[in-house]
Structure formats: C-alpha cells, structure tokens
Design a protein around this motif. Structure first.
Motif, PDB file in Angstrom:
ATOM      1  N   ALA A  94     -21.007  16.442 -15.451  1.00  0.00           N
ATOM      2  CA  ALA A  94     -21.943  17.023 -14.486  1.00  0.00           C
ATOM      3  C   ALA A  94     -23.366  17.051 -15.047  1.00  0.00           C
ATOM      4  O   ALA A  94     -24.334  16.667 -14.373  1.00  0.00           O
ATOM      5  N   ILE A  95     -23.494  17.506 -16.286  1.00  0.00           N
ATOM      6  CA  ILE A  95     -24.819  17.557 -16.912  1.00  0.00           C
ATOM      7  C   ILE A  95     -25.401  16.153 -17.042  1.00  0.00           C
ATOM      8  O   ILE A  95     -26.589  15.925 -16.765  1.00  0.00           O
ATOM      9  N   ASN A  96     -24.585  15.208 -17.445  1.00  0.00           N
ATOM     10  CA  ASN A  96     -25.066  13.840 -17.623  1.00  0.00           C
ATOM     11  C   ASN A  96     -25.571  13.241 -16.322  1.00  0.00           C
ATOM     12  O   ASN A  96     -26.599  12.557 -16.290  1.00  0.00           O
ATOM     13  N   TRP A  97     -24.842  13.488 -15.255  1.00  0.00           N
ATOM     14  CA  TRP A  97     -25.233  12.956 -13.945  1.00  0.00           C
ATOM     15  C   TRP A  97     -26.584  13.514 -13.524  1.00  0.00           C
ATOM     16  O   TRP A  97     -27.471  12.767 -13.087  1.00  0.00           O
ATOM     17  N   LEU A  98     -26.747  14.830 -13.653  1.00  0.00           N
ATOM     18  CA  LEU A  98     -28.018  15.457 -13.291  1.00  0.00           C
ATOM     19  C   LEU A  98     -29.147  14.983 -14.204  1.00  0.00           C
ATOM     20  O   LEU A  98     -30.284  14.777 -13.759  1.00  0.00           O
ATOM     21  N   ARG A  99     -28.845  14.826 -15.487  1.00  0.00           N
ATOM     22  CA  ARG A  99     -29.859  14.358 -16.443  1.00  0.00           C
ATOM     23  C   ARG A  99     -30.383  12.981 -16.062  1.00  0.00           C
ATOM     24  O   ARG A  99     -31.601  12.727 -16.064  1.00  0.00           O
ATOM     25  N   LEU A 100     -29.489  12.067 -15.721  1.00  0.00           N
ATOM     26  CA  LEU A 100     -29.919  10.710 -15.379  1.00  0.00           C
ATOM     27  C   LEU A 100     -30.574  10.636 -14.008  1.00  0.00           C
ATOM     28  O   LEU A 100     -31.542   9.880 -13.815  1.00  0.00           O
ATOM     29  N   LYS A 101     -30.091  11.409 -13.055  1.00  0.00           N
ATOM     30  CA  LYS A 101     -30.705  11.429 -11.726  1.00  0.00           C
ATOM     31  C   LYS A 101     -32.126  11.972 -11.796  1.00  0.00           C
ATOM     32  O   LYS A 101     -33.022  11.482 -11.103  1.00  0.00           O
ATOM     33  N   SER A 102     -32.342  12.971 -12.602  1.00  0.00           N
ATOM     34  CA  SER A 102     -33.659  13.608 -12.687  1.00  0.00           C
ATOM     35  C   SER A 102     -34.598  12.867 -13.629  1.00  0.00           C
ATOM     36  O   SER A 102     -35.816  12.945 -13.497  1.00  0.00           O
ATOM     37  N   GLY A 103     -34.028  12.165 -14.609  1.00  0.00           N
ATOM     38  CA  GLY A 103     -34.838  11.533 -15.636  1.00  0.00           C
ATOM     39  C   GLY A 103     -35.433  12.534 -16.603  1.00  0.00           C
ATOM     40  O   GLY A 103     -36.316  12.216 -17.398  1.00  0.00           O
ATOM     41  N   SER A 104     -34.918  13.770 -16.559  1.00  0.00           N
ATOM     42  CA  SER A 104     -35.496  14.859 -17.354  1.00  0.00           C
ATOM     43  C   SER A 104     -34.446  15.538 -18.219  1.00  0.00           C
ATOM     44  O   SER A 104     -33.354  15.873 -17.743  1.00  0.00           O
ATOM     45  N   ILE A 105     -34.790  15.762 -19.468  1.00  0.00           N
ATOM     46  CA  ILE A 105     -33.897  16.484 -20.375  1.00  0.00           C
ATOM     47  C   ILE A 105     -33.738  17.941 -19.956  1.00  0.00           C
ATOM     48  O   ILE A 105     -32.750  18.602 -20.285  1.00  0.00           O
ATOM     49  N   TRP A 106     -34.720  18.446 -19.182  1.00  0.00           N
ATOM     50  CA  TRP A 106     -34.720  19.873 -18.844  1.00  0.00           C
ATOM     51  C   TRP A 106     -33.592  20.254 -17.899  1.00  0.00           C
ATOM     52  O   TRP A 106     -33.180  21.414 -17.853  1.00  0.00           O
ATOM     53  N   THR A 107     -33.067  19.289 -17.133  1.00  0.00           N
ATOM     54  CA  THR A 107     -31.888  19.601 -16.313  1.00  0.00           C
ATOM     55  C   THR A 107     -30.705  19.940 -17.225  1.00  0.00           C
ATOM     56  O   THR A 107     -29.961  20.888 -16.959  1.00  0.00           O
ATOM     57  N   ALA A 108     -30.544  19.162 -18.300  1.00  0.00           N
ATOM     58  CA  ALA A 108     -29.451  19.407 -19.242  1.00  0.00           C
ATOM     59  C   ALA A 108     -29.633  20.735 -19.961  1.00  0.00           C
ATOM     60  O   ALA A 108     -28.681  21.502 -20.141  1.00  0.00           O
TER      61      ALA A 108
END
Length: 265
Positions: free
Chosen positions: A199-213
């Motif tokens: 889940a974290i990885n998906w959000l990280r790549l979709k956002s392009g931002s480390i801050w989602t993780a």
C-alpha cells in the motif's frame, strides 16, 4: 540496468554492516533499546545513511529521493488509510471480545489529547520513521522499479523492511513486548508489514513523493500504539493486537488486496 543493480547492492551492504554494528552495540550493552539511545538512533537511521551515501558515491548528489510534496490527495490517503484499518482492527478486537476496553484510560481522554495525538504525535513519528523511509521508499523502491515490475520490487522492499526488524525482535531486551511465542509474532508482523508495504509503495509511486510513505508509516505507528493503550488483555488479547498480532496481519492483507485491485483497474 547494471549500474542500478550495483547501487542496490552497495546500499544493502552498507545498510547491513551498520545494522549489525548498532544491533551488536545494543545487545552487548544488555539493556532495552531505550537505554541505548545513540545506538538506537544509529540503527533507525541506518537505511537513510546507506541510501544517501550510496547515491552520493554513484551520482555525487542527493537527488532522486522524491523530496517534493507531490499531489496533496495522495498525502491525505496516506494519512487516512492506516487510521481506517487500525480503527477497524481494534474495533473488531473489542466487538468480538478478544480484548476489553480500558474504560479508565478512555474516559480520561480529552478532545485535546486526541488532537495532539493525530497532529503533533504524527509529526514526531514522521521524524522517527524518516530514517527508514529515505532508505526503503526514497532510494530502494524507485531503483528497483526501474529494472523490474512493481510486484517484484515491492516484495524485495518488503522482505528487506521485515529483516530490518528481525534482529531487535530476536536479540534486544524487551523489544518484543508480548508473552506470545516469538515465531508467532514474527509471522504476524511479516504478513502485516508486507501488506502495508504494498500500500505504501503504491502511494509513493503514484505521488512521486517520499512524504506519502513517511506520513503513512508515521500514522500507522501513532494510531496503533494509541489504540493499544485503550485495550486490556483478557488472556488471548496479545494474539491479536499490535503488529505482532493476527488482526493487523489480516488488515494488512486486505489493504494490499484492495489497492492491488485498484492499481490494476
């Protein structure tokens, strides 16, 4: 492609050496992790140091980690998702009688206490987990997705993330807080971590931002500990609570499944 593999291997070597050194220092000292603050800090930030050093060795800069904020909607999802599955998990523990509500602690909570937890508490946890996330999703995940599929990359990141926690669980005094078998706790932790990892990885790549993780990881840590403080052990409760229990393992698997379906649509 070969250069990326070299970077990944270099990162893993540096990170492993640091992990062994800092874990050994804590174990040798003999006390719990909070009595070894410097070694604990070094251990927590070893993924970040390894990632930053590796990037500097190969690229002579600190770019490519996803430092930009990205789209705010992904940060909101990163904040909301762990809160939802943690609340549902602990709600089920209470509803099914797997644990009992600590009414004294719950009644003593004020609105201010709750607001501080979900704001200031999360911010403090963001600082704590940043040391991990710079390594896992700032460096390792983006590198791996350049040479393999999302699924394969996520499995590798998840395995490394899990292995990072194994030495403290096995060897550091009082790090594993339960009386349940350690093998059981490790199994539940691994299932939960792998699911949450996707889940974290998906959000990280979709956002392009480390801050989602960072936000996702921080909210998870904060809300799970807060909810756990509201539950009294009835004898079997430890088999279901925290990351070492069955309920969050199931939650992690479900979150992983839902987001994988969404990702493929």
């Amino acid at each position: 492609m070969n250069n990326i593999r070299k970077e990944v291997i270099t990162f893993l070597i540096i990170f492993t050496v640091q992990g062994v050194v800092f874990t050994t220092l804590i174990v040798t000292n003999g006390g719990p992790i909070d009595q070894n603050p410097l070694a604990a800090l070094g251990f927590m930030f070893s993924p970040a140091f390894a990632a930053l050093l590796t990037n500097f060795i190969y690229h002579k800069n600190l770019r490519g980690f996803g430092w930009k904020w990205g789209k705010t909607r992904y940060q909101i999802w990163a904040y909301v998702v762990p809160m939802i599955y943690a609340l549902i998990s602990y709600g089920l523990i209470l509803l099914l009688g797997l644990g009992k509500l600590n009414t004294e602690t719950a009644s003593g909570l004020s609105v201010v206490d709750v607001l501080q937890s979900v704001t200031l508490g999360v911010v403090v946890n963001c600082v704590i987990v940043l040391g991990e996330e710079i390594g896992w999703r700032g460096f390792l995940l983006p590198k791996l997705t350049k040479i393999m599929s999302f699924t394969k990359a996520s499995i590798i990141v998840g395995v490394v993330w899990i292995l990072f926690h194994v030495p403290p669980i096995l060897f550091v005094k009082d790090f594993y807080p339960y009386s349940t078998p350690v093998w059981y706790g490790l199994f539940c932790f691994s299932v939960a971590a792998m699911g949450v990892n996707f889940a974290i990885n998906w959000l990280r790549l979709k956002s392009g931002s480390i801050w989602t993780a960072v936000i996702f990881h921080a909210v998870h840590n904060q809300i799970v500990l807060d909810l756990d403080s509201l539950v009294i052990d009835t004898g079997i409760t430890q088999y279901f609570t925290l990351e070492y229990g069955m309920m969050l393992a199931l939650a992690g698997a479900i979150v992983d499944t839902v987001l994988n379906v969404k990702r493929q649509n």
